[in-house]
Write an enzyme that holds these catalytic residues in place. Structure first.
Site, PDB file in Angstrom:
ATOM      1  N   LYS A  36     -16.689  29.241  16.661  1.00 59.08           N
ATOM      2  CA  LYS A  36     -17.586  27.799  16.007  1.00 59.08           C
ATOM      3  C   LYS A  36     -18.263  28.375  17.885  1.00 59.08           C
ATOM      4  O   LYS A  36     -18.625  27.814  18.308  1.00 59.08           O
ATOM      5  CB  LYS A  36     -17.301  26.955  16.296  1.00 59.08           C
ATOM      6  CG  LYS A  36     -18.304  25.728  15.271  1.00 59.08           C
ATOM      7  CD  LYS A  36     -17.729  24.107  15.078  1.00 59.08           C
ATOM      8  CE  LYS A  36     -18.128  23.530  14.238  1.00 59.08           C
ATOM      9  NZ  LYS A  36     -17.538  22.211  13.980  1.00 59.08           N
ATOM     10  N   SER A  90     -18.162  20.737   8.361  1.00 60.52           N
ATOM     11  CA  SER A  90     -18.723  21.658   9.723  1.00 60.52           C
ATOM     12  C   SER A  90     -18.839  22.922   9.691  1.00 60.52           C
ATOM     13  O   SER A  90     -19.503  24.072   9.724  1.00 60.52           O
ATOM     14  CB  SER A  90     -19.867  20.706  10.740  1.00 60.52           C
ATOM     15  OG  SER A  90     -18.643  20.216  12.024  1.00 60.52           O
ATOM     16  N   SER A 119     -14.334  18.125   9.714  1.00 60.17           N
ATOM     17  CA  SER A 119     -15.250  19.363   9.339  1.00 60.17           C
ATOM     18  C   SER A 119     -14.547  20.577  10.090  1.00 60.17           C
ATOM     19  O   SER A 119     -14.888  21.930   9.477  1.00 60.17           O
ATOM     20  CB  SER A 119     -15.991  19.315  10.808  1.00 60.17           C
ATOM     21  OG  SER A 119     -16.636  18.594  11.441  1.00 60.17           O
TER      22      SER A 119
END
Lengths: 477, 476
Positions: free
Chosen positions: B76, B151, B175
């Protein structure tokens, strides 16, 4: 209106650790700009603080030295505000529960004799910011100082005049140096002081609105700022106006306190517990270990000097205000037992030259051996005090022993009574008027005779012996 | 194109020398470079090929640094990677190249795994749909009308589209578990303090935790073993050493002698398609010998409120460093410092980030902090206590991950509705617990994946991963 001041202070002290508060960066505030900076103290995204254990130990030392209670568990908090030299956008400090609370420090009052205790509200761990330098239309930031470990010492409003404040600052400075936790130099910014001052009616319990004065980097500035502020507030109140809660900046040039900002509800630091650090836990055995390694502190040393060397309290206070000076005195005392005279010579002559040459006691050529040599020369009657004072500066500058200088220059005091007696007799013969006055009880005339003898011998005559001779030859008691 | 997908399968093939790291890396790189679903912010082709060569060289000598050696993965873009642009999905860091390496990046690079690239996410991890990003939303590989969740949407999609065998995201309020659930993957949120947060761009410091995506719990075991080394740079990490869960899975005997707590009301509150699959998974597990027990966690209903006070409060402070002065996006066409702050932050942050900064700033303001922040902390403790009561009699707590399947692109939730989607994932972060999101079944409505999460007690990570491995097997 009969008004009196109520003064409390906050002192920020840079701790003299090897590394910064939250990272491994070497602490070198004055090193090449931005060269002592890493991802943590420059607040790169994703970085986290790690507590410098030495800083915690130093805060504990200070807390124990000032009779604080130590909180077994204390907390770090974030104080949020934007400024370019605070790259994280918040300062890590201790807000709700600091590491040390409720201490006290004894100081000399304005009279220089009696003492009083100043209460410490708290000692908290925190960090310094970087340094901004402003040039016309741009500013530069140096982050070498960012993340320097600090303790903030907050007093109760226990001071009633400027002298007490400076005496307190000197005492704090001495304690910090004795403990070896800070260089504690006001000029260098190792120690920074903010003064909170308000006026109240004499006898009243109700405090007036206070102002905070910042930027006080010398004892002189502290005194001037307090004096100015007392007058300013008094005049304001007498005009029927209100003192505003303001942060002021002392201006060395004008000697005035200038308004930095007026406090309002907009000042909101949004404190909350620092989620990146665990609560700070102080173990009992850590306190015990520190207690065992505590050095003798200024007050203890002062009291010991008074009892061990029978010197006056004032002398001891001054000697002990500087760790190096106290050591110097004690080294002298090991060489000679004439303690009071040693103290006199240190406090009068030595300190004068040290202060004049803006140096430190540890760096001078005039060692305890030199000082004791001078005391001995005078004490044994080999040289007069006057000569001693004259050659003191030579010893100070050259590092030669006074006894050598005396020998080289033939400055030995004249203690030959036959020679002196002839001289005195001559003076008596040629100054009948003065003899008459002396005989009639005008003791001050003795000074005339001793002075004349000194003049004729180039200061080498022994004044005591001269006095005795005058008395003897005139048949005086 | 090889059929190899999971970490475990690739590792086996590499070990048996059926395939080289270079070959498998090239296959993954091809998908990444195509970037059909916009999962990648940066593809690191040259680096990946280099790392694959190095891995192959070691493998040829039978020198194994870790079971992840030679396996392609993505990170990420919230994880700091030295000398590799790290954006946090934000315009304010569009040009930020970190001067240091974070713990997650370092651990995985030490493991010998092959970094394919940095994947997209909601800005600073703030969002559940992957729409709050300066680099374009990530598409759901299974259906163009749907979103993969956030997310860590780029992470989930990179695994699902096979541009990465695994990915590491961050889970502050769900997330990782939410997109894993929406994409039919396994997502694991470790106990708070199990993985170092150093070099993970902070959103809610007391909630954030690095969390992997993979195809199976055994993959998770292999990854977690490498992510859990002690890191003296994170004071909030428990210094208990790296996990050994892959070994445990391989050597310990399975057992379905488990008691799992569940709250029927929580399940009934889900949409029909999700609800029926949740019930089916419970029945299946019961058949395998797992005992289910009804429990009640009375304070969970306050989770959303508590979370949006605590997370945003912390975020308002954590994001203060993005001020347009030291790095990142800066608007200097201004008359003074104040203006530079305003312009840089107004233009650099997206709407959702600004919304949360404002909310957090408000919650910490003098006069409101006691009412909001302090009370939220108290209720957070009660939520933790609720879970502790469950673990007195249960091994795990069974919970939905989301009441629905993946969101439709045109759902157009308002922010508050969007926050409600995290109802089931947030309590886990508030209580600091580990949770394994497992896929189970497909929706009868839209054929998209559904699943559930198993929430364990603090630091029961190894056991949770082990049991999840066997539960996952039983549900297949």
């Amino acid at each position: 209106m009969n008004l009196e001041p109520v003064i409390g202070i906050e002192i920020h002290v840079q701790l003299d650790t090897k590394t910064k508060a939250w990272c491994d960066c070497e602490l070198k505030v004055n090193g090449f700009e931005n060269n002592y900076v890493c991802e943590v103290c420059s607040a790169q995204p994703g970085t986290l603080p790690v507590v410098n254990k030495k800083a915690v130990e130093y805060a504990l030392r200070l807390g124990l030295a000032t009779n604080c209670s130590i909180n077994e568990v204390s907390f770090y908090d974030r104080k949020n505000y934007f400024y370019p030299d605070l790259p994280k956008g918040y300062q890590i400090t201790q807000y709700k529960t600091p590491i040390c609370e409720n201490g006290e420090i004894e100081i000399l009052k304005e009279d220089g004799e009696s003492t009083k205790k100043i209460r410490l509200e708290r000692i908290q761990l925190e960090e310094d910011t970087g340094k901004s330098t402003h040039y016309g239309d741009y500013s530069l930031i140096n982050l070498n100082r960012a993340g320097t470990p600090l303790v903030e010492i907050v007093t109760r409003p226990d001071f009633v005049n400027a002298k007490e404040v400076t005496n307190f600052l000197k005492k704090v400075q001495a304690i910090l140096v004795y403990l070896g936790v800070s260089k504690a130099n006001l000029q260098d910014g190792n120690m920074r002081c903010d003064v909170n001052l308000s006026l109240k009616e004499v006898g009243s319990e109700v405090f007036g609105t206070r102002t905070e004065v910042k930027n006080l980097n010398s004892y002189r500035s502290v005194e001037r700022a307090i004096a100015y502020e007392m007058i300013r507030q008094k005049e304001t109140l007498e005009k029927g106006e209100k003192v505003l809660q303001q942060t002021l900046l002392f201006d060395v040039e004008s000697g005035k306190n200038k308004v930095l900002r007026t406090k309002s509800d907009a000042d909101d630091y949004r404190y909350f517990p620092e989620p990146d650090l665990l609560p700070l836990i102080v173990e009992e055995n850590q306190i015990e270990t520190i207690k065992k390694s505590m050095p003798e502190l200024p007050d203890a040393k002062k009291n010991r000097f008074v009892s061990e060397y029978s010197i006056p309290m004032y002398d001891a206070e001054v000697l002990c205000s500087d760790k190096e000076l106290a050591n110097y005195f004690e080294q002298c005392c090991k060489l000679d037992k004439n303690y009071k005279k040693i103290s006199n010579w240190i406090l009068s002559e030595l300190l004068k030259y040290v202060n004049e040459s803006k140096t430190e006691i540890s760096k001078i050529k005039l060692s305890p051996k030199h000082l004791v040599d001078i005391v001995n020369l005078v004490d044994s009657g080999k040289i007069s005090g006057k000569i001693a004072k004259e050659i003191f500066v030579e010893v100070y500058d050259s590092g030669k022993l006074a006894s050598e200088i005396v020998k080289e220059k033939g400055l030995e005091q004249n203690s030959n009574s036959d020679e002196l007696e002839t001289l005195v007799q001559e003076l008596i013969n040629s100054n009948p008027k003065e003899v008459e006055e002396l005989k009639n009880g005008r003791d001050r005339m003795m000074g005339f005779f001793v002075g004349q003898v000194m003049k004729k011998t180039g200061g080498k005559a022994n004044p005591k012996m001269t006095t005795d001779l005058v008395k003897k030859l005139l048949g005086l008691k | 194109m090889s059929e190899l997908k999971s970490v475990y399968e690739i590792h086996k093939s590499l070990k048996e020398k059926k395939i080289s790291s270079k070959e498998i890396t090239k296959e993954h790189l091809k998908v990444a470079l195509e970037n059909k679903n916009n999962s990648f912010v940066s593809v690191l082709e040259e680096l990946a090929l280099n790392l694959a060569d190095k891995a192959d060289e070691k493998i040829s000598k039978n020198d194994w640094t870790s079971p992840l050696q030679g396996i392609p993965y993505s990170l990420k873009d919230l994880f700091i990677t030295k000398d590799i642009r790290t954006t946090a999905g934000s315009k304010i860091l569009y040009n930020y190249v970190p001067p240091y390496d974070g713990a997650t990046s370092k651990n995985l690079s030490n493991s010998g795994a092959v970094l394919i690239g940095k994947v997209g996410c909601d800005e600073f991890g703030m969002g559940s749909s992957n729409e709050n990003t300066a680099f374009g939303e990530v598409a759901h590989p299974l259906h163009k009308d749907f979103l993969p969740g956030g997310s860590s949407g780029g992470s989930a999609v990179s695994v699902l589209e096979n541009s990465s065998a695994f990915s590491v995201g961050t889970d502050t309020g769900g997330s990782v578990r939410l997109p894993a659930n929406f994409c039919g993957l396994v997502g694991y949120k470790p106990t708070y303090g199990r993985v170092s947060r150093y070099g993970q761009i902070a959103y809610g410091s007391s909630l954030d935790q690095a969390a992997p995506f993979a195809h199976s719990p055994i993959d998770i075991a292999m990854i977690m073993d490498e992510l859990t080394y002690n890191d003296p740079k994170d004071s909030t990490q428990a210094p208990i050493g790296a996990m050994n869960s892959y070994n445990k899975i391989q050597n310990d005997k399975s057992s379905m002698d488990l008691v799992i707590g569940f709250d029927p009301e929580m399940i009934d509150a889900c949409r029909e398609d999700v609800k029926s699959n949740l019930k089916e998974s419970i029945e299946l597990l019961k058949k395998n010998g797992v005992k289910f027990k009804e429990v009640n966690l009375p304070h969970l209903k306050y989770s959303i409120a508590v979370y949006y006070v605590i997370a945003t409060s912390e975020a308002s402070s954590n994001l203060a460093r993005f001020d347009g002065i030291h790095y990142g996006f800066s608007n200097r066409q201004t008359k003074d410092l104040e203006e530079t702050y305003k312009a840089s932050r107004s233009e650099g942050f997206g709407d959702e980030v600004k919304r949360r900064i404002l909310l957090g700033t408000f919650c910490l303001s003098s006069g409101y902090a006691d009412e909001y922040y302090k009370n939220a902390c108290k209720v957070r403790r009660l939520i933790y206590n609720d879970f502790q009561n469950v673990y007195k009699e249960c091994d795990y707590f069974f919970s939905p991950v989301c009441a629905t399947t993946a969101f439709k692109k045109d759902d157009n939730f308002d922010p508050l509705q969007m926050y409600m989607n995290d109802l089931y994932t947030i309590p886990v972060n508030l209580a600091g617990l580990p949770s394994m999101a497992l896929p189970f079944g497909k929706s009868s409505m839209n054929n998209l994946p559904t699943g559930f999460q198993l929430i364990g007690n603090s630091f029961s990570d190894e056991k949770l991963i082990f049991d999840s491995h066997h539960i996952f097997g039983a549900l297949k």
